[in-house]
Design an enzyme around this catalytic site. Structure first.
Site, PDB file in Angstrom:
ATOM      1  N   GLU A 193       1.018   6.319  -0.466  1.00 58.17           N
ATOM      2  CA  GLU A 193       0.340   6.449  -1.756  1.00 58.17           C
ATOM      3  C   GLU A 193      -0.093   7.893  -1.932  1.00 58.17           C
ATOM      4  OE1 GLU A 193      -2.819   3.634  -2.561  1.00 58.17           O
ATOM      5  OE2 GLU A 193      -4.024   5.206  -3.500  1.00 58.17           O
ATOM      6  N   GLU A 198      -8.114  11.636  -9.010  1.00 51.52           N
ATOM      7  CA  GLU A 198      -9.149  10.649  -8.751  1.00 51.52           C
ATOM      8  C   GLU A 198     -10.489  11.329  -9.017  1.00 51.52           C
ATOM      9  OE1 GLU A 198      -9.780   7.049  -5.632  1.00 51.52           O
ATOM     10  OE2 GLU A 198      -9.438   9.025  -4.752  1.00 51.52           O
TER      11      GLU A 198
END
Length: 410
Positions: A193, A198
């Protein structure tokens, strides 16, 4: 006329080719000063080479082989949502299906082609009820690529945690595959991933992270501008998702060019992730600083400067740990609220819709490019990398033309 050129201009004309063919050594600057020529009269070798590479889009692997990033997919405008699945499984956030998202105005495309995805910013909720939001996963899977997201805004604010990432197998951590008996069972299947964006609450610094199976490490000796996470005074370089509560290995951007109100105030910009066999790197640029090669559609990451973060193949086999990735847009806000500096509690914050006026993705486009090696690399390298001993055409023509023009004006 040329046959009546003053002597110093004839000397100057004779010097043009040799002056541009040799390292500067202050010769060109001295001549320009003596003859009162405009600054930058001679094209610099560096600028000519950059201009060539900018226009061609030619990139180079560490072994010298040449390649291009060619268009593969574009998500934009009225067709943006055509190739995505809407996640609506049980989750701490109340993600809704596509039909509900359209009916309630959570997703739409503006008349200028701007794509909007947002959380519910209209409904007053009882305490303890989760707020509606949208999360989408691309139906296309990718193995390497250059991903360029052009956005005006990413969601930000207290109780908001936006994320833009790629992932090989999405599991119970994200609520998509609920049938696995344990998180470790799932993560043993996960093909890596990459968290490209974020953000959390009112933070203005993006966090970039990698999550993998055991054995992948972030090389701390690689150069990037972001800051490695530190735990008890030690750099966190282990990307293993099975340890440290799946924190992976992450880097925080020092620049505010990637997330939050300052990013939005600058007109947004782009986030770019380059993923190939050499490394996985991430850059971010304000609107005014977007590289010309990106604008022209011939992206060349080698011209973008030092990345914000890089996972290099020196301590992680990229091809082994990352494969079959889908792209995901989503958001989440959880147990970090107590230390965020935001008012009240997270459940209390969720009740008031006015707290979510900034919980909106505003996207111009998401473009994916594929890596294409160029045949006949010897010829390509020779043409694309002019040296001090082999002149580029522009280095000869421009000075000669300038000489002729000066002869008429003298």
């Amino acid at each position: 006329m040329l046959n009546t050129l003053p002597l110093h201009l004839l000397v100057l004309a004779a010097c043009f080719i040799t002056c541009t063919a040799l390292p500067d050594l202050s010769i060109r600057n001295t001549l320009a000063s003596t003859l009162n020529l405009p600054r930058g009269f001679w094209p610099s070798k560096h600028s000519v080479e950059l201009s060539q590479r900018d226009s061609t889009g030619i990139n180079f692997n560490p072994n010298g082989s040449a390649f291009l990033w060619l268009p593969q997919d574009e998500y934009s405008g009225k067709t943006f949502f055509d190739r995505w699945e809407f996640f609506s499984n049980i989750d701490p956030t109340n993600y809704v299906n596509q039909t509900t998202a359209v009916e309630k105005g959570y997703i739409f495309t503006q008349s200028d082609g701007t794509v909007i995805m947002k959380a519910d910013d209209q409904t007053v909720l009882p305490l303890g009820v989760n707020r509606d939001s949208v999360r989408i996963t691309s139906t296309t899977q990718y193995n390497t690529g250059l991903f360029i997201l052009d956005l005006n805004r990413a969601p930000w604010g207290c109780a908001i945690w936006p994320a833009f990432w790629t992932v090989g197998v999405i599991g119970p951590l994200y609520g998509i595959l609920p049938n696995f008996s344990s998180l470790s069972d799932l993560l043993s299947l996960q093909n890596g991933e990459v968290d490209i964006l974020e953000g959390v609450h009112d933070n203005e610094h993006n966090q970039i992270a990698w999550h993998t199976n055991p054995g992948c490490l972030l090389d701390p000796n690689v150069t990037f501008t972001g800051q490695l996470s530190v735990n008890n005074g030690v750099n966190v370089t282990n990307c293993d998702a099975n340890v440290n509560s799946n924190s992976g290995c992450d880097v925080t951007e020092w620049s505010r060019a990637s997330y939050g109100p300052f990013f939005e105030a600058q007109g947004g910009g782009i986030l770019a992730m380059k993923w190939d066999e050499n490394d996985i790197s991430v850059w971010s640029f304000f609107r005014a600083a977007i590289p010309n090669d990106v604008t022209k559609g011939t992206p060349n990451p080698s011209l973008w400067g030092t990345p914000s973060a890089m996972l290099k193949n020196t301590q992680c086999n990229i091809e082994q740990y990352f494969s079959n990735h889908s792209i995901v847009f989503g958001d989440w806000a959880g147990n970090s609220y107590a230390t965020s500096g935001c008012p009240g509690t997270c459940p209390e914050r969720l009740m008031d819709p006015t707290n979510f006026v900034n919980a909106t993705w505003s996207i111009n486009s998401l473009k994916v490019f594929r890596k294409q090696l160029i045949a006949g690399n010897a010829t390509t390298l020779s043409a694309a990398r002019p040296t001090h001993t082999k002149l580029a055409i522009a280095q000869i023509i421009l000075p000669v033309l300038a000489t002729i023009i000066f002869s008429f004006l003298w």
